[in-house]
Design a protein around this motif. Sequence first.
Motif, mmCIF file in Angstrom:
data_model
loop_
_atom_site.group_PDB
_atom_site.id
_atom_site.type_symbol
_atom_site.label_atom_id
_atom_site.label_comp_id
_atom_site.label_asym_id
_atom_site.label_seq_id
_atom_site.Cartn_x
_atom_site.Cartn_y
_atom_site.Cartn_z
ATOM 1 N N LEU A 1 28.117 80.378 72.452
ATOM 2 C CA LEU A 1 29.318 79.726 72.312
ATOM 3 C C LEU A 1 29.357 78.144 72.103
ATOM 4 C CD1 LEU A 1 31.557 81.760 74.607
ATOM 5 C CD2 LEU A 1 31.641 81.974 72.328
ATOM 6 N N ILE A 2 28.288 77.715 72.958
ATOM 7 C CA ILE A 2 28.186 76.299 73.001
ATOM 8 C C ILE A 2 26.722 75.912 73.661
ATOM 9 C CG2 ILE A 2 29.218 76.028 75.207
ATOM 10 C CD1 ILE A 2 30.278 73.095 74.265
ATOM 11 N N GLY A 3 26.176 75.150 73.105
ATOM 12 C CA GLY A 3 24.860 74.517 73.492
ATOM 13 C C GLY A 3 25.087 73.046 73.982
ATOM 14 N N ALA A 4 25.520 73.019 75.154
ATOM 15 C CA ALA A 4 25.793 71.488 75.536
ATOM 16 C C ALA A 4 24.666 70.832 76.175
ATOM 17 C CB ALA A 4 26.841 71.711 76.626
ATOM 18 N N GLU A 5 24.747 69.607 76.629
ATOM 19 C CA GLU A 5 23.480 68.851 77.087
ATOM 20 C C GLU A 5 23.236 69.556 78.679
ATOM 21 O OE1 GLU A 5 23.018 64.511 78.897
ATOM 22 O OE2 GLU A 5 23.732 64.617 76.713
ATOM 23 N N LYS A 6 24.068 69.771 79.423
ATOM 24 C CA LYS A 6 23.993 70.360 80.819
ATOM 25 C C LYS A 6 23.843 72.019 81.002
ATOM 26 C CE LYS A 6 25.748 66.326 83.292
ATOM 27 N NZ LYS A 6 26.360 65.972 84.123
ATOM 28 N N ALA A 7 24.217 72.604 79.802
ATOM 29 C CA ALA A 7 24.401 74.270 80.074
ATOM 30 C C ALA A 7 24.747 74.706 78.651
ATOM 31 C CB ALA A 7 25.572 74.445 81.171
ATOM 32 N N SER A 8 24.206 76.119 78.672
ATOM 33 C CA SER A 8 24.553 77.030 77.517
ATOM 34 C C SER A 8 25.507 78.024 77.912
ATOM 35 C CB SER A 8 23.117 77.415 77.029
ATOM 36 O OG SER A 8 22.638 78.311 77.837
ATOM 37 N N ILE A 9 26.246 78.528 77.005
ATOM 38 C CA ILE A 9 27.301 79.588 77.331
ATOM 39 C C ILE A 9 26.962 80.617 76.548
ATOM 40 C CG2 ILE A 9 29.629 80.508 77.502
ATOM 41 C CD1 ILE A 9 30.246 77.539 78.098
ATOM 42 N N ARG A 10 26.587 81.836 76.847
ATOM 43 C CA ARG A 10 25.992 83.052 76.169
ATOM 44 C C ARG A 10 27.086 84.214 76.187
ATOM 45 N NH1 ARG A 10 20.618 85.045 78.355
ATOM 46 N NH2 ARG A 10 22.263 86.271 79.796
ATOM 47 N N VAL A 11 27.297 84.917 75.297
ATOM 48 C CA VAL A 11 27.726 86.348 75.215
ATOM 49 C C VAL A 11 26.759 87.088 74.907
ATOM 50 C CG1 VAL A 11 29.632 87.835 74.257
ATOM 51 C CG2 VAL A 11 30.010 85.319 74.415
ATOM 52 N N ARG A 12 26.618 88.398 75.591
ATOM 53 C CA ARG A 12 25.566 89.436 75.453
ATOM 54 C C ARG A 12 26.160 90.936 75.566
ATOM 55 N NH1 ARG A 12 20.418 89.381 79.220
ATOM 56 N NH2 ARG A 12 19.671 88.113 77.601
ATOM 57 N N THR A 13 25.777 91.648 74.484
ATOM 58 C CA THR A 13 26.062 93.098 74.721
ATOM 59 C C THR A 13 25.057 93.758 74.767
ATOM 60 O OG1 THR A 13 26.091 93.404 72.209
ATOM 61 C CG2 THR A 13 28.433 92.630 73.372
ATOM 62 N N ALA A 14 24.980 94.984 75.370
ATOM 63 C CA ALA A 14 23.925 95.833 75.721
ATOM 64 C C ALA A 14 24.527 97.198 75.956
ATOM 65 C CB ALA A 14 22.977 95.427 76.793
ATOM 66 N N GLY A 15 24.320 98.256 74.769
ATOM 67 C CA GLY A 15 25.025 99.252 75.085
ATOM 68 C C GLY A 15 26.549 99.219 74.861
ATOM 69 N N ASP A 16 27.114 99.671 76.084
ATOM 70 C CA ASP A 16 28.721 99.904 76.084
ATOM 71 C C ASP A 16 29.015 98.652 77.108
ATOM 72 O OD1 ASP A 16 28.002 101.232 78.452
ATOM 73 O OD2 ASP A 16 29.285 102.622 78.312
ATOM 74 N N ARG A 17 28.366 97.781 77.363
ATOM 75 C CA ARG A 17 28.573 96.779 78.444
ATOM 76 C C ARG A 17 28.200 95.428 77.778
ATOM 77 N NH1 ARG A 17 25.637 97.779 83.897
ATOM 78 N NH2 ARG A 17 27.112 96.295 84.660
ATOM 79 N N ALA A 18 28.969 94.144 78.635
ATOM 80 C CA ALA A 18 28.843 93.073 77.990
ATOM 81 C C ALA A 18 29.187 92.045 78.999
ATOM 82 C CB ALA A 18 30.180 92.845 76.979
#
Length: 155
Positions: free
Chosen positions: A31-48
Amino acid sequence: MAQEIERKFLLKNDDWRNYADSGQAMRQGYLIGAEKASIRVRTAGDRAWLNIKSATLGVERLEYEYEIPLTDAEEMLESLCERPLIEKVRYEVAWHGDVWEIDVFEGDNAGLVVAEIELEDPQQQFTLPPWVGEEVSDDPRYYNVCLVKHPFSQW
């Protein structure tokens, strides 16, 4: 405070497949790659999950992960995340009491295969399998967040 201690390696060959589980397809986006952190969304099968990880180089990073509804994650992946999405199949391999995660990338990162081991302490000893090669823990090119901006196919 959540702490991730992870070492990352390239592979010498495909011998790890003899010990691997059946694998789990994953899609993830940032969602955002900031200087201090990254925010990721991940799916695997029927979970997220929604994951926030500090943008520090090396084997130790802050990491926070929260399970979210699959439909929310799929919507975020399609409408909010940077492209290309990270697509991979993750295999787990038990080796001498540890669990290795082998990521076989697809899409724009096809051809890249990386082994990771999560540790409880940066100095923790572990047995290196014979199919594990060069360590790339300190090379940011191999961070998933960097593979969005500079996919393996463009190296």
